[in-house]
Motif scaffolding. Structure first.
Motif, PDB file in Angstrom:
ATOM      1  N   TYR A 205     -10.869   2.109  -1.835  1.00 58.84           N
ATOM      2  CA  TYR A 205     -10.911   1.471  -0.520  1.00 58.84           C
ATOM      3  C   TYR A 205     -10.636  -0.022  -0.651  1.00 58.84           C
ATOM      4  O   TYR A 205     -10.765  -0.607  -1.730  1.00 58.84           O
ATOM      5  CB  TYR A 205     -12.292   1.665   0.135  1.00 58.84           C
ATOM      6  CG  TYR A 205     -12.631   3.109   0.387  1.00 58.84           C
ATOM      7  CD1 TYR A 205     -12.314   3.722   1.599  1.00 58.84           C
ATOM      8  CD2 TYR A 205     -13.254   3.880  -0.596  1.00 58.84           C
ATOM      9  CE1 TYR A 205     -12.611   5.053   1.825  1.00 58.84           C
ATOM     10  CE2 TYR A 205     -13.548   5.221  -0.379  1.00 58.84           C
ATOM     11  CZ  TYR A 205     -13.228   5.802   0.832  1.00 58.84           C
ATOM     12  OH  TYR A 205     -13.517   7.124   1.052  1.00 58.84           O
ATOM     13  N   LYS A 206     -10.292  -0.640   0.477  1.00 59.25           N
ATOM     14  CA  LYS A 206     -10.166  -2.086   0.560  1.00 59.25           C
ATOM     15  C   LYS A 206     -11.052  -2.592   1.695  1.00 59.25           C
ATOM     16  O   LYS A 206     -10.980  -2.062   2.810  1.00 59.25           O
ATOM     17  CB  LYS A 206      -8.714  -2.499   0.825  1.00 59.25           C
ATOM     18  CG  LYS A 206      -7.762  -2.283  -0.359  1.00 59.25           C
ATOM     19  CD  LYS A 206      -6.367  -2.790  -0.043  1.00 59.25           C
ATOM     20  CE  LYS A 206      -5.414  -2.551  -1.197  1.00 59.25           C
ATOM     21  NZ  LYS A 206      -5.773  -3.352  -2.398  1.00 59.25           N
ATOM     22  N   PHE A 207     -11.885  -3.584   1.391  1.00 59.11           N
ATOM     23  CA  PHE A 207     -12.663  -4.287   2.404  1.00 59.11           C
ATOM     24  C   PHE A 207     -11.969  -5.628   2.628  1.00 59.11           C
ATOM     25  O   PHE A 207     -11.796  -6.402   1.690  1.00 59.11           O
ATOM     26  CB  PHE A 207     -14.101  -4.498   1.929  1.00 59.11           C
ATOM     27  CG  PHE A 207     -15.033  -4.999   2.997  1.00 59.11           C
ATOM     28  CD1 PHE A 207     -14.919  -6.283   3.502  1.00 59.11           C
ATOM     29  CD2 PHE A 207     -16.029  -4.185   3.494  1.00 59.11           C
ATOM     30  CE1 PHE A 207     -15.776  -6.740   4.496  1.00 59.11           C
ATOM     31  CE2 PHE A 207     -16.889  -4.638   4.483  1.00 59.11           C
ATOM     32  CZ  PHE A 207     -16.771  -5.913   4.988  1.00 59.11           C
ATOM     33  N   ILE A 208     -11.592  -5.905   3.867  1.00 55.28           N
ATOM     34  CA  ILE A 208     -10.791  -7.096   4.182  1.00 55.28           C
ATOM     35  C   ILE A 208     -11.409  -7.818   5.375  1.00 55.28           C
ATOM     36  O   ILE A 208     -11.958  -7.175   6.279  1.00 55.28           O
ATOM     37  CB  ILE A 208      -9.327  -6.692   4.488  1.00 55.28           C
ATOM     38  CG1 ILE A 208      -8.702  -5.987   3.281  1.00 55.28           C
ATOM     39  CG2 ILE A 208      -8.487  -7.913   4.879  1.00 55.28           C
ATOM     40  CD1 ILE A 208      -7.342  -5.358   3.554  1.00 55.28           C
TER      41      ILE A 208
ATOM     42  N   ILE B  17       0.841  -1.192   0.000  1.00 54.72           N
ATOM     43  CA  ILE B  17       0.000   0.000   0.000  1.00 54.72           C
ATOM     44  C   ILE B  17       0.883   1.251   0.000  1.00 54.72           C
ATOM     45  O   ILE B  17       1.956   1.274   0.615  1.00 54.72           O
ATOM     46  CB  ILE B  17      -0.947  -0.028   1.218  1.00 54.72           C
ATOM     47  CG1 ILE B  17      -2.018   1.061   1.110  1.00 54.72           C
ATOM     48  CG2 ILE B  17      -0.192   0.050   2.526  1.00 54.72           C
ATOM     49  CD1 ILE B  17      -3.163   0.865   2.086  1.00 54.72           C
ATOM     50  N   ASP B  18       0.448   2.246  -0.709  1.00 57.39           N
ATOM     51  CA  ASP B  18       1.221   3.482  -0.853  1.00 57.39           C
ATOM     52  C   ASP B  18       1.331   4.209   0.486  1.00 57.39           C
ATOM     53  O   ASP B  18       0.357   4.268   1.241  1.00 57.39           O
ATOM     54  CB  ASP B  18       0.532   4.389  -1.882  1.00 57.39           C
ATOM     55  CG  ASP B  18       1.449   5.483  -2.379  1.00 57.39           C
ATOM     56  OD1 ASP B  18       1.705   6.427  -1.611  1.00 57.39           O
ATOM     57  OD2 ASP B  18       1.895   5.399  -3.535  1.00 57.39           O
ATOM     58  N   PRO B  19       2.494   4.769   0.809  1.00 57.04           N
ATOM     59  CA  PRO B  19       2.632   5.500   2.074  1.00 57.04           C
ATOM     60  C   PRO B  19       1.707   6.705   2.189  1.00 57.04           C
ATOM     61  O   PRO B  19       1.444   7.198   3.289  1.00 57.04           O
ATOM     62  CB  PRO B  19       4.092   5.949   2.105  1.00 57.04           C
ATOM     63  CG  PRO B  19       4.753   5.370   0.921  1.00 57.04           C
ATOM     64  CD  PRO B  19       3.757   4.676   0.066  1.00 57.04           C
TER      65      PRO B  19
ATOM     66  N   SER C  26      -7.561   3.377   0.688  1.00 57.97           N
ATOM     67  CA  SER C  26      -6.285   2.976   0.097  1.00 57.97           C
ATOM     68  C   SER C  26      -5.786   3.926  -0.990  1.00 57.97           C
ATOM     69  O   SER C  26      -4.662   3.777  -1.482  1.00 57.97           O
ATOM     70  CB  SER C  26      -6.418   1.565  -0.503  1.00 57.97           C
ATOM     71  OG  SER C  26      -7.512   1.507  -1.409  1.00 57.97           O
ATOM     72  N   GLU C  27      -6.587   4.899  -1.367  1.00 52.04           N
ATOM     73  CA  GLU C  27      -6.177   5.800  -2.452  1.00 52.04           C
ATOM     74  C   GLU C  27      -4.958   6.630  -2.052  1.00 52.04           C
ATOM     75  O   GLU C  27      -4.934   7.226  -0.971  1.00 52.04           O
ATOM     76  CB  GLU C  27      -7.318   6.743  -2.818  1.00 52.04           C
ATOM     77  CG  GLU C  27      -6.969   7.668  -3.979  1.00 52.04           C
ATOM     78  CD  GLU C  27      -8.041   8.707  -4.258  1.00 52.04           C
ATOM     79  OE1 GLU C  27      -7.973   9.341  -5.322  1.00 52.04           O
ATOM     80  OE2 GLU C  27      -8.933   8.891  -3.417  1.00 52.04           O
ATOM     81  N   PRO C  28      -3.924   6.704  -2.905  1.00 53.99           N
ATOM     82  CA  PRO C  28      -2.766   7.546  -2.600  1.00 53.99           C
ATOM     83  C   PRO C  28      -3.125   9.027  -2.670  1.00 53.99           C
ATOM     84  O   PRO C  28      -4.006   9.433  -3.423  1.00 53.99           O
ATOM     85  CB  PRO C  28      -1.759   7.186  -3.702  1.00 53.99           C
ATOM     86  CG  PRO C  28      -2.253   5.900  -4.297  1.00 53.99           C
ATOM     87  CD  PRO C  28      -3.734   5.933  -4.149  1.00 53.99           C
ATOM     88  N   GLY C  29      -2.441   9.812  -1.863  1.00 52.16           N
ATOM     89  CA  GLY C  29      -2.640  11.257  -1.903  1.00 52.16           C
ATOM     90  C   GLY C  29      -2.936  11.812  -0.531  1.00 52.16           C
ATOM     91  O   GLY C  29      -3.652  11.194   0.256  1.00 52.16           O
ATOM     92  N   VAL C  30      -2.411  12.990  -0.226  1.00 55.02           N
ATOM     93  CA  VAL C  30      -2.595  13.576   1.097  1.00 55.02           C
ATOM     94  C   VAL C  30      -3.555  14.764   1.075  1.00 55.02           C
ATOM     95  O   VAL C  30      -3.519  15.624   1.944  1.00 55.02           O
ATOM     96  CB  VAL C  30      -1.238  13.987   1.718  1.00 55.02           C
ATOM     97  CG1 VAL C  30      -0.388  12.768   2.005  1.00 55.02           C
ATOM     98  CG2 VAL C  30      -0.491  14.967   0.829  1.00 55.02           C
TER      99      VAL C  30
END
Length: 355
Positions: free
Chosen positions: A160-163, A60-62, A148-152
């Protein structure tokens, strides 16, 4: 790895199982996980095909929004195995409804019901050997959603991630539990996210709970943020008080989680003829009852702990011990819930769900 596909679900099985490496008699809660996990991505405005894959780390992106703006919600559930090796869930529709309610409050997309239940049932049957028989044994189930989307940028994510991950479990709390009634720190404020099961609510509890533990307590009973006069929740649990033969608990609101075990306790208690009052409960009422010897029980309720009796409490610079009872409401109600969960008794409520 072998791959199979159902109507809506892709399944990738693990080559080997870790189960023989696990000491099931000495489990630290939530530290050992099963062979598989469920995952589904939300991209371009829709949930993609859900998958079950071997349990593994995420890439996952920081800059993923979850790290920066806290868009994360979760649930806690359990699966139980009866004496005939059948797998049961307890009120799973309530968990599904609540995670979507939490998601909505955090500006996150709601998850499809059919994906949730097909994924959960498939996951449990793949890892069924991890669910051990016997009262107290269970499989703790942790569904969660992260941005989960990259960007601040300070705005809701669009990915998103559903886990769902699972961990074999035994009793959540060991030993005696003492609680401290909060008179300074707060769990949640009116109009906030206290009723959502979002990660930040729990992170904010850690520091005042750490201070309470340094004083010999295991949990904090939270009070209202405005006046600290009214009792609300106990750490990771809803909380009940028995004064005489009456059982008291606070009503749910936008500061208090609508606990599934809490609702079960209330219904079972009423069916057993126990006088239950759902109303605001003042700290002073509990303190005065303790001074007079009328405070018979305090106990917490929640998925992980089911019911946890409290042996004593503190408020400001005073401490009180509670009596040891042979007719404790907590014991009677816990037994009734466990018998339903483990398929040992009739379930007239329709709470038990076969996986």
């Amino acid at each position: 790895m072998s791959n199979t596909t159902t109507l809506q679900l892709e399944v990738e099985k693990a080559k080997t199982s870790k189960i023989n490496e696990v000491d099931f008699d000495n489990l630290a809660f939530g530290s050992v996980f099963t062979d598989h996990m469920f995952i589904c991505d939300y991209v371009n405005g829709e949930w993609k095909t859900p998958k079950i894959i071997p349990y593994q780390s995420l890439v996952i992106d920081p800059s993923a929004r979850v790290f920066h703006y806290g868009q994360a919600v979760f649930e806690g559930m359990k699966a139980y195995k009866d004496d005939n090796d059948q797998i049961w869930l307890f009120r799973p529709k309530d968990n599904f409804d609540r995670i979507n309610k939490s998601s909505k409050r955090m500006a996150m997309p709601e998850f499809p019901e059919e994906y949730f239940f097909e994924g959960l049932k498939t996951l449990l049957n793949l890892d069924k050997d991890w669910i051990k028989k016997g009262l107290g044994n269970s499989l703790y189930i942790r569904p969660f959603v992260i941005a989960s989307e990259p960007g601040v940028m300070a705005s809701p994510a669009e990915e998103y991630k559903f886990i769902i991950i699972c961990a074999p479990a035994q009793a959540y709390y060991g030993g005696e539990v003492r609680v401290k009634i909060a008179d300074h720190y707060s769990r949640a404020a009116s109009g906030g996210v206290g009723a959502a099961k979002t990660a930040g609510n729990y992170a904010a509890q850690f520091y005042p709970t750490k201070l309470a533990k340094e004083e010999g307590f295991q949990q904090v009973v939270w009070t209202d943020a405005n006046t600290h006069e009214y009792l609300e929740e106990a750490g990771t649990m809803n909380v009940f008080f028995r004064i005489g033969d009456k059982l008291l608990t606070a009503p749910t609101n936008d500061r208090i989680l609508d606990g599934i075990t809490r609702k079960s306790v209330i219904e079972i208690a009423k069916d057993k003829g126990i006088d239950v009052e759902i109303r605001p409960v003042k700290v002073n009422e509990i303190v005065e009852a303790a001074k007079k010897g009328n405070l018979k029980e305090i106990f917490g309720s929640g998925t992980a702990a089911v019911i946890t009796p409290v042996v004593g409490f503190g408020y400001k610079d005073k401490k009180w011990d509670l009596p040891k009872l042979t007719d404790a409401y907590s014991s009677v109600i816990k037994e009734a819930i466990l018998n339903i969960q483990y398929n040992k008794s009739e379930d007239k409520y329709g709470w038990r769900y076969k996986a």
